[in-house]
Enzyme design. Structure first.
Site, PDB file in Angstrom:
ATOM      1  N   ARG A  25      -4.550   2.897  -1.349  1.00 38.39           N
ATOM      2  CA  ARG A  25      -4.492   2.522   0.076  1.00 38.39           C
ATOM      3  C   ARG A  25      -5.916   2.461   0.572  1.00 38.39           C
ATOM      4  O   ARG A  25      -6.618   3.478   0.647  1.00 38.39           O
ATOM      5  CB  ARG A  25      -3.687   3.556   0.857  1.00 38.39           C
ATOM      6  CG  ARG A  25      -3.433   3.143   2.308  1.00 38.39           C
ATOM      7  CD  ARG A  25      -2.398   2.032   2.381  1.00 38.39           C
ATOM      8  NE  ARG A  25      -1.948   1.814   3.760  1.00 38.39           N
ATOM      9  CZ  ARG A  25      -2.363   0.822   4.535  1.00 38.39           C
ATOM     10  NH1 ARG A  25      -3.254  -0.042   4.072  1.00 38.39           N
ATOM     11  NH2 ARG A  25      -1.886   0.686   5.756  1.00 38.39           N
ATOM     12  N   GLY A  58       1.073 -14.556   3.061  1.00 35.11           N
ATOM     13  CA  GLY A  58       2.377 -14.529   2.406  1.00 35.11           C
ATOM     14  C   GLY A  58       2.809 -13.123   2.065  1.00 35.11           C
ATOM     15  O   GLY A  58       2.094 -12.153   2.289  1.00 35.11           O
ATOM     16  N   GLU A  92       3.222  -3.021  -5.717  1.00 33.95           N
ATOM     17  CA  GLU A  92       2.434  -2.819  -6.940  1.00 33.95           C
ATOM     18  C   GLU A  92       3.049  -1.714  -7.791  1.00 33.95           C
ATOM     19  O   GLU A  92       3.184  -1.859  -9.017  1.00 33.95           O
ATOM     20  CB  GLU A  92       0.989  -2.466  -6.575  1.00 33.95           C
ATOM     21  CG  GLU A  92       0.211  -3.589  -5.923  1.00 33.95           C
ATOM     22  CD  GLU A  92      -1.154  -3.163  -5.436  1.00 33.95           C
ATOM     23  OE1 GLU A  92      -1.878  -4.011  -4.894  1.00 33.95           O
ATOM     24  OE2 GLU A  92      -1.501  -1.956  -5.587  1.00 33.95           O
TER      25      GLU A  92
END
Length: 260
Positions: A25, A58, A92
């Site tokens: 992050r 996107g 991910e």
């Protein structure tokens, strides 16, 4: 991510092969721990992918990012306090879990989690820290329709699975330096990036290896020059390769095996 040049998403083509994929992050660790870990791995000769885009157009994982995850052999998610608040981090992580589940034995992929200012129970959704983040994502799902309830369920399952995987907990180390040193050592050992190929199931080498290691006395410091001599075909080069393979993780990319 100006300082993270080697192996960043803008510095390589989609076809590049990476060895380690870092998932983190950005607002928590980008300029601190992640940067230091990245450079330590790069200094050890490891080809690392770090995503240098905080925002992406996107909602699908880009081809470059997906290729990097698929190429990498080791996945290192850095679980920080805000990791679960990012649906990109969770995407991910889910892809990492999918890849490790489907990987073959001869090309086994492994997830090595880092618990940075969180503990495994947080990641396994046993506390409110990540639980609140998931609740907010569910609300975002209902308001903006960016992802589905199935996506959230997949992410939760990935968190629980990886949260139960043995990794590194920051609180158990004296600081970033000791933690990063431990991580680099483990990564180098697992990748065997500089190890020499040696015939398996060798017989009669154990005593010779012990003798050489005692002569090297690797923890004593200084420089040692040891000669291994004898008639051809008795295993001198093989013995040297075995010793090299044992010791090269200590020296990273500075280790070299020169065969004359």
């Amino acid at each position: 991510m100006a300082n993270l040049e080697i192996g960043s998403s803008t510095g390589n083509t989609a076809g590049s092969e990476f060895q380690v994929f870092l998932s983190f992050r950005g607002l928590d660790t980008r300029r601190g721990f992640t940067s230091s870990l990245y450079h330590a791995l790069a200094d050890a000769g490891i080809h690392v992918f770090v995503d240098d885009k905080e925002l992406r157009p996107g909602e699908r994982i880009s081809g470059n990012l997906l290729q990097a995850i698929n190429d990498s052999k080791l996945y290192i998610p850095i679980f920080s306090k805000n990791y679960a608040s990012s649906h990109w981090c969770l995407r991910e992580l889910a892809k990492m879990v999918e890849n490790t589940s489907n990987s073959k034995e001869d090309e086994k992929r492994v997830i090595l989690p880092i618990f940075y200012d969180v503990n495994p129970d947080d990641v396994k959704l046993k506390t409110m820290l990540y639980g609140k983040a998931i609740s907010k994502l569910k609300q975002e799902m209902e308001d903006q329709k960016k992802f589905s309830s199935k996506d959230v369920e997949t992410w939760c399952q990935a968190l629980k699975e990886v949260g139960g995987t043995k990794g590194w907990e920051l609180e158990k180390y004296s600081g970033h330096g000791d933690l990063i040193k431990s991580i680099v050592k483990e990564v180098v050992t697992r990748l065997k990036t500089r190890q020499r190929q040696v015939t398996k199931d060798l017989v009669g080498m154990e005593d010779r290896i012990t003798v050489i290691n005692n002569l090297l006395d690797i923890n004593s410091g200084g420089v040692r020059l040891i000669g291994i001599y004898g008639m051809g075909g008795i295993g001198k080069t093989t013995l040297a390769k075995i010793i090299f393979n044992q010791l090269c993780p200590r020296f990273g990319k500075t280790a070299a095996f020169l065969k004359t």
